[in-house]
Motif scaffolding. Structure first.
Motif, PDB file in Angstrom:
ATOM      1  N   PRO A  23       0.808  -1.224   0.000  1.00  0.00           N
ATOM      2  CA  PRO A  23       0.000   0.000   0.000  1.00  0.00           C
ATOM      3  C   PRO A  23       0.841   1.274   0.000  1.00  0.00           C
ATOM      4  O   PRO A  23       0.469   2.269  -0.631  1.00  0.00           O
ATOM      5  CB  PRO A  23      -0.795  -0.094   1.311  1.00  0.00           C
ATOM      6  N   ILE A  24       1.982   1.217   0.680  1.00  0.00           N
ATOM      7  CA  ILE A  24       2.850   2.392   0.730  1.00  0.00           C
ATOM      8  C   ILE A  24       3.365   2.716  -0.675  1.00  0.00           C
ATOM      9  O   ILE A  24       3.346   3.867  -1.120  1.00  0.00           O
ATOM     10  CB  ILE A  24       4.054   2.117   1.654  1.00  0.00           C
ATOM     11  N   VAL A  25       3.803   1.684  -1.361  1.00  0.00           N
ATOM     12  CA  VAL A  25       4.354   1.908  -2.695  1.00  0.00           C
ATOM     13  C   VAL A  25       3.256   2.425  -3.634  1.00  0.00           C
ATOM     14  O   VAL A  25       3.470   3.349  -4.423  1.00  0.00           O
ATOM     15  CB  VAL A  25       4.998   0.613  -3.243  1.00  0.00           C
ATOM     16  N   ILE A  26       2.066   1.848  -3.524  1.00  0.00           N
ATOM     17  CA  ILE A  26       0.966   2.307  -4.375  1.00  0.00           C
ATOM     18  C   ILE A  26       0.638   3.776  -4.086  1.00  0.00           C
ATOM     19  O   ILE A  26       0.508   4.590  -4.996  1.00  0.00           O
ATOM     20  CB  ILE A  26      -0.286   1.423  -4.156  1.00  0.00           C
ATOM     21  N   THR A  27       0.549   4.106  -2.803  1.00  0.00           N
ATOM     22  CA  THR A  27       0.280   5.494  -2.441  1.00  0.00           C
ATOM     23  C   THR A  27       1.311   6.418  -3.070  1.00  0.00           C
ATOM     24  O   THR A  27       0.990   7.460  -3.635  1.00  0.00           O
ATOM     25  CB  THR A  27       0.323   5.669  -0.910  1.00  0.00           C
ATOM     26  N   PHE A  28       2.557   6.007  -2.971  1.00  0.00           N
ATOM     27  CA  PHE A  28       3.620   6.818  -3.516  1.00  0.00           C
ATOM     28  C   PHE A  28       3.462   6.989  -5.021  1.00  0.00           C
ATOM     29  O   PHE A  28       3.549   8.098  -5.551  1.00  0.00           O
ATOM     30  CB  PHE A  28       4.959   6.170  -3.187  1.00  0.00           C
ATOM     31  N   LEU A  29       3.195   5.877  -5.699  1.00  0.00           N
ATOM     32  CA  LEU A  29       3.081   5.943  -7.160  1.00  0.00           C
ATOM     33  C   LEU A  29       1.911   6.832  -7.572  1.00  0.00           C
ATOM     34  O   LEU A  29       2.004   7.622  -8.506  1.00  0.00           O
ATOM     35  CB  LEU A  29       2.898   4.538  -7.737  1.00  0.00           C
ATOM     36  N   VAL A  30       0.805   6.704  -6.836  1.00  0.00           N
ATOM     37  CA  VAL A  30      -0.377   7.483  -7.194  1.00  0.00           C
ATOM     38  C   VAL A  30      -0.118   8.970  -6.976  1.00  0.00           C
ATOM     39  O   VAL A  30      -0.519   9.818  -7.761  1.00  0.00           O
ATOM     40  CB  VAL A  30      -1.604   7.020  -6.377  1.00  0.00           C
ATOM     41  N   LEU A  31       0.574   9.267  -5.888  1.00  0.00           N
ATOM     42  CA  LEU A  31       0.701  10.670  -5.511  1.00  0.00           C
ATOM     43  C   LEU A  31       1.875  11.378  -6.165  1.00  0.00           C
ATOM     44  O   LEU A  31       1.914  12.600  -6.205  1.00  0.00           O
ATOM     45  CB  LEU A  31       0.845  10.784  -3.988  1.00  0.00           C
ATOM     46  N   GLN A  32       2.805  10.627  -6.687  1.00  0.00           N
ATOM     47  CA  GLN A  32       4.050  11.294  -7.048  1.00  0.00           C
ATOM     48  C   GLN A  32       3.897  12.279  -8.209  1.00  0.00           C
ATOM     49  O   GLN A  32       4.684  13.196  -8.341  1.00  0.00           O
ATOM     50  CB  GLN A  32       5.140  10.286  -7.341  1.00  0.00           C
ATOM     51  N   ARG A  33       2.842  12.114  -8.976  1.00  0.00           N
ATOM     52  CA  ARG A  33       2.672  13.034 -10.092  1.00  0.00           C
ATOM     53  C   ARG A  33       2.360  14.435  -9.599  1.00  0.00           C
ATOM     54  O   ARG A  33       2.692  15.422 -10.227  1.00  0.00           O
ATOM     55  CB  ARG A  33       1.582  12.524 -11.034  1.00  0.00           C
ATOM     56  N   TYR A  34       1.686  14.504  -8.437  1.00  0.00           N
ATOM     57  CA  TYR A  34       1.368  15.828  -7.924  1.00  0.00           C
ATOM     58  C   TYR A  34       2.517  16.406  -7.187  1.00  0.00           C
ATOM     59  O   TYR A  34       2.568  17.540  -6.830  1.00  0.00           O
ATOM     60  CB  TYR A  34       0.249  15.736  -6.893  1.00  0.00           C
ATOM     61  N   TRP A  35       3.387  15.609  -6.851  1.00  0.00           N
ATOM     62  CA  TRP A  35       4.097  15.666  -5.628  1.00  0.00           C
ATOM     63  C   TRP A  35       5.360  16.442  -5.755  1.00  0.00           C
ATOM     64  O   TRP A  35       5.692  17.167  -4.841  1.00  0.00           O
ATOM     65  CB  TRP A  35       4.266  14.194  -5.408  1.00  0.00           C
ATOM     66  N   LYS A  36       5.976  16.364  -6.873  1.00  0.00           N
ATOM     67  CA  LYS A  36       7.266  17.037  -6.918  1.00  0.00           C
ATOM     68  C   LYS A  36       7.124  18.536  -6.820  1.00  0.00           C
ATOM     69  O   LYS A  36       7.870  19.197  -6.110  1.00  0.00           O
ATOM     70  CB  LYS A  36       8.030  16.649  -8.177  1.00  0.00           C
ATOM     71  N   ALA A  37       6.101  19.065  -7.455  1.00  0.00           N
ATOM     72  CA  ALA A  37       5.922  20.509  -7.378  1.00  0.00           C
ATOM     73  C   ALA A  37       5.654  20.927  -5.943  1.00  0.00           C
ATOM     74  O   ALA A  37       6.094  21.970  -5.492  1.00  0.00           O
ATOM     75  CB  ALA A  37       4.760  20.925  -8.268  1.00  0.00           C
ATOM     76  N   GLY A  38       4.933  20.104  -5.218  1.00  0.00           N
ATOM     77  CA  GLY A  38       4.617  20.428  -3.842  1.00  0.00           C
ATOM     78  C   GLY A  38       5.850  20.531  -2.985  1.00  0.00           C
ATOM     79  O   GLY A  38       6.071  21.520  -2.308  1.00  0.00           O
ATOM     80  N   LEU A  39       6.663  19.521  -3.062  1.00  0.00           N
ATOM     81  CA  LEU A  39       7.879  19.546  -2.272  1.00  0.00           C
ATOM     82  C   LEU A  39       8.741  20.715  -2.650  1.00  0.00           C
ATOM     83  O   LEU A  39       9.353  21.352  -1.820  1.00  0.00           O
ATOM     84  CB  LEU A  39       8.671  18.277  -2.539  1.00  0.00           C
ATOM     85  N   ALA A  40       8.734  20.999  -3.924  1.00  0.00           N
ATOM     86  CA  ALA A  40       9.611  22.028  -4.424  1.00  0.00           C
ATOM     87  C   ALA A  40       9.456  23.298  -3.625  1.00  0.00           C
ATOM     88  O   ALA A  40      10.425  23.850  -3.123  1.00  0.00           O
ATOM     89  CB  ALA A  40       9.300  22.293  -5.875  1.00  0.00           C
ATOM     90  N   ALA A  41       8.236  23.730  -3.454  1.00  0.00           N
ATOM     91  CA  ALA A  41       8.050  24.970  -2.732  1.00  0.00           C
ATOM     92  C   ALA A  41       8.347  24.757  -1.264  1.00  0.00           C
ATOM     93  O   ALA A  41       8.882  25.618  -0.601  1.00  0.00           O
ATOM     94  CB  ALA A  41       6.633  25.458  -2.909  1.00  0.00           C
ATOM     95  N   GLY A  42       8.011  23.572  -0.807  1.00  0.00           N
ATOM     96  CA  GLY A  42       8.193  23.312   0.606  1.00  0.00           C
ATOM     97  C   GLY A  42       9.647  23.356   1.017  1.00  0.00           C
ATOM     98  O   GLY A  42       9.983  23.798   2.097  1.00  0.00           O
ATOM     99  N   ALA A  43      10.467  22.895   0.156  1.00  0.00           N
ATOM    100  CA  ALA A  43      11.853  22.752   0.547  1.00  0.00           C
ATOM    101  C   ALA A  43      12.621  24.057   0.475  1.00  0.00           C
ATOM    102  O   ALA A  43      13.835  24.049   0.434  1.00  0.00           O
ATOM    103  CB  ALA A  43      12.534  21.701  -0.304  1.00  0.00           C
ATOM    104  N   VAL A  44      11.907  25.141   0.452  1.00  0.00           N
ATOM    105  CA  VAL A  44      12.501  26.430   0.738  1.00  0.00           C
ATOM    106  C   VAL A  44      13.530  26.906  -0.279  1.00  0.00           C
ATOM    107  O   VAL A  44      14.711  26.605  -0.189  1.00  0.00           O
ATOM    108  CB  VAL A  44      13.225  26.411   2.109  1.00  0.00           C
ATOM    109  N   LYS A  45      13.052  27.668  -1.176  1.00  0.00           N
ATOM    110  CA  LYS A  45      14.010  28.348  -2.040  1.00  0.00           C
ATOM    111  C   LYS A  45      14.569  29.528  -1.271  1.00  0.00           C
ATOM    112  O   LYS A  45      13.902  30.109  -0.448  1.00  0.00           O
ATOM    113  CB  LYS A  45      13.314  28.847  -3.289  1.00  0.00           C
ATOM    114  N   SER A  46      15.780  29.881  -1.533  1.00  0.00           N
ATOM    115  CA  SER A  46      16.303  31.031  -0.788  1.00  0.00           C
ATOM    116  C   SER A  46      16.061  32.292  -1.592  1.00  0.00           C
ATOM    117  O   SER A  46      15.810  32.233  -2.772  1.00  0.00           O
ATOM    118  CB  SER A  46      17.783  30.842  -0.521  1.00  0.00           C
TER     119      SER A  46
END
Lengths: 454, 303, 315
Positions: free
Chosen positions: B280-303
């Motif tokens: 289930p963890i892997v499936i969740t990851f696969l399903v969500l990853q398409r949205y996901w990179k952009a989300g982290l991007a902002a989260g991970a703090v641009k300077s």
């Protein structure tokens, strides 16, 4: 949140803190109740109407015995929950549940943990419940002394004995034969046998010495009569590093130093099972319940094991130690101690119940009548048809009654385990382990604000 | 499988310029070295997983007696059947519990975090920085230090050994608030909010219709992290729960593992169960990853 | 040193992007509405327990009468803290995890950074596969991960040791000199992918044309990575650094599981293990004092790290 705050604020805080103890002691003084120790000799009366009890246990198949009880006793229905082993989380859960006030009515507790639970006020004294005191003679002697804390009932009866772990020597008949080793009757002979084995096969070990089983080591001390604790009036005596215990430690230290025992195998680990299967480890000084551990995990060694009495410290003796075994205890806040005690007695003395627990869970009964079970008189197939339980029945009778577990046994085991781990890793000796465990145990008793004789 | 392939893994803007730049500059050698290095690390990451897969197909005896990194007799089906039959099929409720604790807990937690983060980013009020500091302090509190006091507190209200005892503490995600604040500050323009206000949209409606949409990548990120954190949380259910029907799958498997010395067949079942529980963890990851990179991007703090 | 300082250090953009002054008088209720749903559970399930743990840590047990006696709890001030701070084993365990952190955290983050840069560069292939492969370990619960590695470390069971022995000799992964690093390997295995994703995602946020411009100027991929990407990644690296520090001080599951197969792990191997051991022998007060001490140490080290890296950034 700022740590470098201005001084005045800090001072004000300190003044406030200084005032707190006064408030706290005042509060405590007011709230204390004055009725003696928990449980006490309170009346144990029958409840009205239908009663439902809860019971935690980790005996495989215990639910079948409980079903039998429920069939016979429609008014006292027990529901059982299967839990992990005590030290694998169940004790923690039980004491948490006791604190939370939602503990079960009954719980499985091993002998070595009874005192801890009594200390936490987690047990009910069932001495006044019908039939309990009379049951004394139904059980192997030392077990009754454990559940009464050596007082013969003067200080209450705190649980009903369930099973025991009288110890004996499991040994590889085929390896002994191959290398011309005879079954050791004394520890001296055991040592000689170990040397002989090593000489014949440099990869073989006499046994494994595990860090994770300090209760195994205390079983060896038990045989020697080196009780770790004693009670003297209102004070505890800590005797973990008694001279007798020292002798046992020195003996095994010698075995470790001469590399006669495997020090990298932990009890009940897959690595140990593999070593058994491959004939790397020739003996195991273990309890009656250990027969199924070998049978189930070292299938390749079928018909190759034999069981003999535990080696003795002086020739001609027949002392035995005990490793493990548990009780059925009525827990501190049960509303139905009478019914719970009846169930506990039935579960551990009724022939049918004993038969089920032995068949399903491999329990070796604490009830004297249980030792006469048909199943315990049969040849055991895995052990080449040897009637191994005859050996354990003798052993059971020879377990010394004079043994006391301490009220902070978890700590003592932990200190012992840490010390053993040091000794196995080449830092210090088993003797040091005992000395440290002794000192730290005194400390841990004092932390619980118990009196310790110096 | 399209989920796997759809998620091109690089800079969202300007794919064209990217392909252009991948031209002749990289030598075959550097491509080989780089990919080779990544592959070596992938072997390192996947080797234990492979071991788990192999082990789940073995019988109890073969587990210790045959070479660990290759298959022997196929017992996967038997193991699975035994797994789902053990203790009246308790494994299924364990899985469902985990999904509920982690899925619902992460969903609620994400919503709460997004609202709080949005408020901290887009409103100005007294004590705002103080509140944010407290939240950051919350990020630093060791979760293990909370389990026991939480238990004692739940005991006071008689709520231990319930679904809520595990669920409620799981919805608190200070880290989620932290990410939400940063993301809301970066991705929800004030002009848009002003425009909405001028149009007469209520604050709530503005948040739920506009801000949530803009923040959705960050929310997916928070959801994923929180999901994994709850799924893997072990200590809290260990102290809170006594009824094994309420266990999450990690605790259940641990319980089995701790009973191995009494019932050796549990060894192979806990390994098989581990493998199943990773799915289930892997499936969740696969399903969500398409949205996901952009989300982290902002989260991970641009300077 | 106040908490505010972290807010500023870890979240530089907030200050710049915070809403400009605008008339807000009418909307006073709105922030409360948005904040309360989070803050009520936050207070109940985080702040109150912390306060409660602190309260517990100020108590001690007293007994009267008999070898078991009756238990009362009394206020003891900072007695438990004195006990904790004077306990050589606890201090030893702190020293152990600090040593662990000094070695393992930089290695893991360096690996995570390298992987992220490679996945973001134009030189690597099969990126999609690698990204998932690296994340999978994070999805495996800690208990299970530790169990798997325990199998792979065990000299008698491990196929890895078997293979290593064939080409030379395998190290004794479970021996006392290797144990800390064997645990380090499990932690690295689990969290490298997670940290890589945070770093990688930060890279994704950078508009591609910056690199394009650099390439036009003839900069190599390595130079772009070093000159442009790494400075951009500083906040992300600080974030992962702080999380790693927190995680290191909290080490529990891995040593706990390995304890069952190795003599090298004692019951006080890490601070958390020590606290857990105390709690399971019904010494809640000292366990609470240990947890509070540990939480304070976490604060100090995390702030120290942020301050240190922050200062370096300014210079």
């Amino acid at each position: 949140m700022s740590l470098r705050t201005q001084r005045p604020a800090l001072r004000r805080a300190l003044v406030a803190l200084a005032a707190l103890p006064l408030l706290a002691t005042a509060a405590c003084g007011g709230s204390g109740t004055e009725d003696g120790a928990s449980g006490g000799q309170g009346a144990c009366e029958k409840s009205e109407g239908k009663v439902e009890l809860t019971y935690w246990s980790w005996i495989p198949g215990v639910e079948k015995a409980v079903a039998e009880w429920n069939r016979q006793n429609p008014d006292i229905q027990v529901s059982v929950k299967s839990t992990p082993n005590g030290n694998a989380g169940t004790y923690q859960n039980m004491s948490n549940a006791l604190k939370a006030g939602n503990a079960p009515d009954l719980g499985q507790i091993e002998y070595d943990s009874l005192a801890s639970f009594r200390l936490q006020e987690g047990l009910t004294d069932i001495a006044s419940c019908a039939g309990v005191k009379e049951a004394e003679d139904d059980f192997v002697k030392w077990t009754w002394s454990q559940v009464t804390f050596g007082s013969g009932g003067e200080d209450g009866v705190w649980a009903v004995p369930q099973d025991t772990g009288p110890m004996a020597l499991f040994y590889r008949k085929d390896l002994f034969e191959k290398h011309g080793i005879s079954v050791p009757k004394t520890w001296e002979e055991y040592y000689e046998a170990a040397k002989k084995l090593k000489k014949a096969d440099s990869k073989a070990y006499m046994t494994h010495f595990s860090q994770t089983d300090p209760n195994w080591f205390s079983g060896l001390l038990w045989q020697k009569g080196a009780s770790m604790f004693g009670q003297d009036g209102d004070t505890w005596k800590v005797d973990v590093d008694s001279p007798a215990a020292g002798e046992v430690a020195d003996y095994w230290q010698k075995m470790i130093d001469e590399k006669l025992v495997a020090t990298d195998l932990q009890g009940f680990s897959p690595a140990l099972y593999k070593a058994w299967n491959q004939g790397e480890v020739a003996t195991w000084v273990s309890a009656a319940w250990g027969y199924s551990t070998i049978r189930d995990n070292a299938k390749a060694t079928s018909d190759k094991w034999g069981v003999a009495p535990m080696p003795q410290w002086s020739a001609g003796d027949n002392a035995a130690g005990n490793w493990g075994g548990s009780t059925t205890a009525v827990l501190g806040k049960s509303e139905h101690p009478y019914e719970a005690a009846q169930f506990a007695l039935w579960l551990n003395t009724d022939p049918k119940a004993l038969e089920i627990l032995n068949r399903e869970g491999g329990l070796y009964p604490a009830a004297t009548e249980g030792l006469e079970l048909e199943a315990l008189k049969q040849p055991v197939e895995f052990y080449d048809g040897q009637k191994i339980f005859d050996v354990f029945a003798d052993s059971s009778k020879n377990v010394t009654t004079d043994w006391t577990f301490g009220p902070t046994m978890t700590d003592t085991y932990r200190f012992l385990g840490d010390g053993i781990s040091g000794a196995l890793g080449g830092k210090g000796t088993l003797g040091d382990a005992l000395t440290q465990a002794d000192a730290k145990t005194v400390e841990s008793l004092e932390k619980q604000s118990l009196e310790v004789a110096k | 499988m399209s989920l796997l392939t759809d998620t091109a893994g690089a800079h969202a803007p300007a794919p064209a310029s990217k392909t252009a730049s991948r031209g002749p500059r990289e030598s075959r050698l550097s491509v080989a070295v780089a990919t080779g290095f990544l592959a070596v690390i992938a072997v390192y990451m996947l080797l234990p997983v492979f071991w788990l897969i192999v082990s789940a197909t073995k019988s109890q005896g073969d587990l210790v007696d045959t070479f660990g990194l290759w298959f022997s007799d196929m017992h996967l089906i038997d193991n699975l059947r035994a797994l789902f039959a053990k203790q009246d099929g308790v494994f299924v409720p364990w899985l469902l519990n985990s999904l509920l604790y982690a899925g619902a807990g992460a969903a609620v937690g994400t919503l709460l975090s997004a609202m709080a983060g949005y408020a901290l980013a887009k409103y100005r009020f007294r004590g705002r920085e103080f509140l944010f500091s407290v939240v950051l302090g919350g990020v630093l509190v060791p979760a293990t230090a909370l389990a026991l006091p939480l238990f004692l507190l739940f005991a006071k209200v008689g709520a231990t050994n319930t679904f809520w005892a595990v669920f409620l503490p799981s919805i608190v995600s200070p880290f989620g608030v932290y990410l939400s604040r940063i993301f809301a500050a970066a991705s929800v323009p004030d002009e848009l909010l002003e425009a909405a206000r001028i149009d007469g949209s209520g604050e709530l409606r503005t948040f739920f219709t506009m801000a949530v949409r803009l923040m959705s990548p960050a929310m997916v990120t928070i959801f994923l992290f929180q999901f994994v954190v709850i799924w893997n949380n072990f200590l809290l259910p260990l102290v809170m729960l006594q009824d094994d029907r309420l266990y999450p799958v990690t605790l259940g498997l641990f319980t089995w593992q701790s009973q191995v010395s009494r019932d050796p067949s549990l060894q192979i079942l806990s390994l098989t169960g581990s493998l199943v529980s990773v799915v289930p963890i892997v499936i969740t990851f696969l399903v969500l990853q398409r949205y996901w990179k952009a989300g982290l991007a902002a989260g991970a703090v641009k300077s | 040193m106040t908490v505010d300082r972290t807010a500023a250090a870890a979240a530089p953009p907030v200050k710049n992007t915070a809403a400009p002054a605008a008339p807000r008088r009418r909307r006073n209720w709105a922030p409360a509405f948005f904040l309360l749903p989070f803050f009520i559970p936050f207070i109940l399930f985080t702040l109150v327990p912390v306060g409660y743990a602190f309260y517990q840590s100020l108590l001690k047990t007293e007994r009267t009468g008999g070898t078991f006696g009756r238990k009362t709890t009394v206020f003891a001030g900072f007695e438990q803290y004195k006990e904790v701070l004077g306990d050589p084993e606890f201090l030893g365990s702190v020293g152990r995890v600090v040593l662990f952190g000094l070695v393992q955290i930089p290695l893991m983050l360096l690996l995570a950074l390298t992987l992220a840069l490679l996945l973001d560069s134009t030189v690597a292939r099969l990126k999609r596969f690698f990204r998932i492969a690296y994340f999978v370990p994070y999805g495996i619960p800690g208990v299970i991960a530790a169990l798997m590695w325990a199998f792979l470390y065990d000299p008698r069971l491990s196929p890895v040791v078997e293979l290593l022995d064939q080409v030379g000799s395998a190290p004794d992964f479970l021996g006392s000199s290797m144990m800390l690093w064997s645990i380090g390997n499990i932690v690295t295995w689990t969290y490298t992918g997670y940290n890589m994703l945070i770093i990688y995602a930060a890279l994704q946020a950078v508009p591609g044309d910056i690199y394009e411009a650099a390439r036009m100027d003839g900069a190599s991929e390595a130079k772009i990575a070093w000159r442009i990407k790494i400075p951009i990644l500083r906040p992300a690296l600080m974030l992962t650094g702080v999380f790693s520090i927190i995680g290191t001080l909290q080490l529990f599951t891995e040593p706990q599981v390995l304890r069952s197969i190795s003599t090298s792990v004692t019951s006080t191997y890490t601070p958390n293990l020590a606290a857990y051991s105390l709690a399971s022998s019904d010494n809640y007060s000292e366990a609470a004092a240990m947890s509070v001490t540990l939480a304070l140490a976490t604060f100090v080290l995390s702030f120290g790290f942020l301050k240190f890296t922050g200062r370096k950034a300014e210079s």
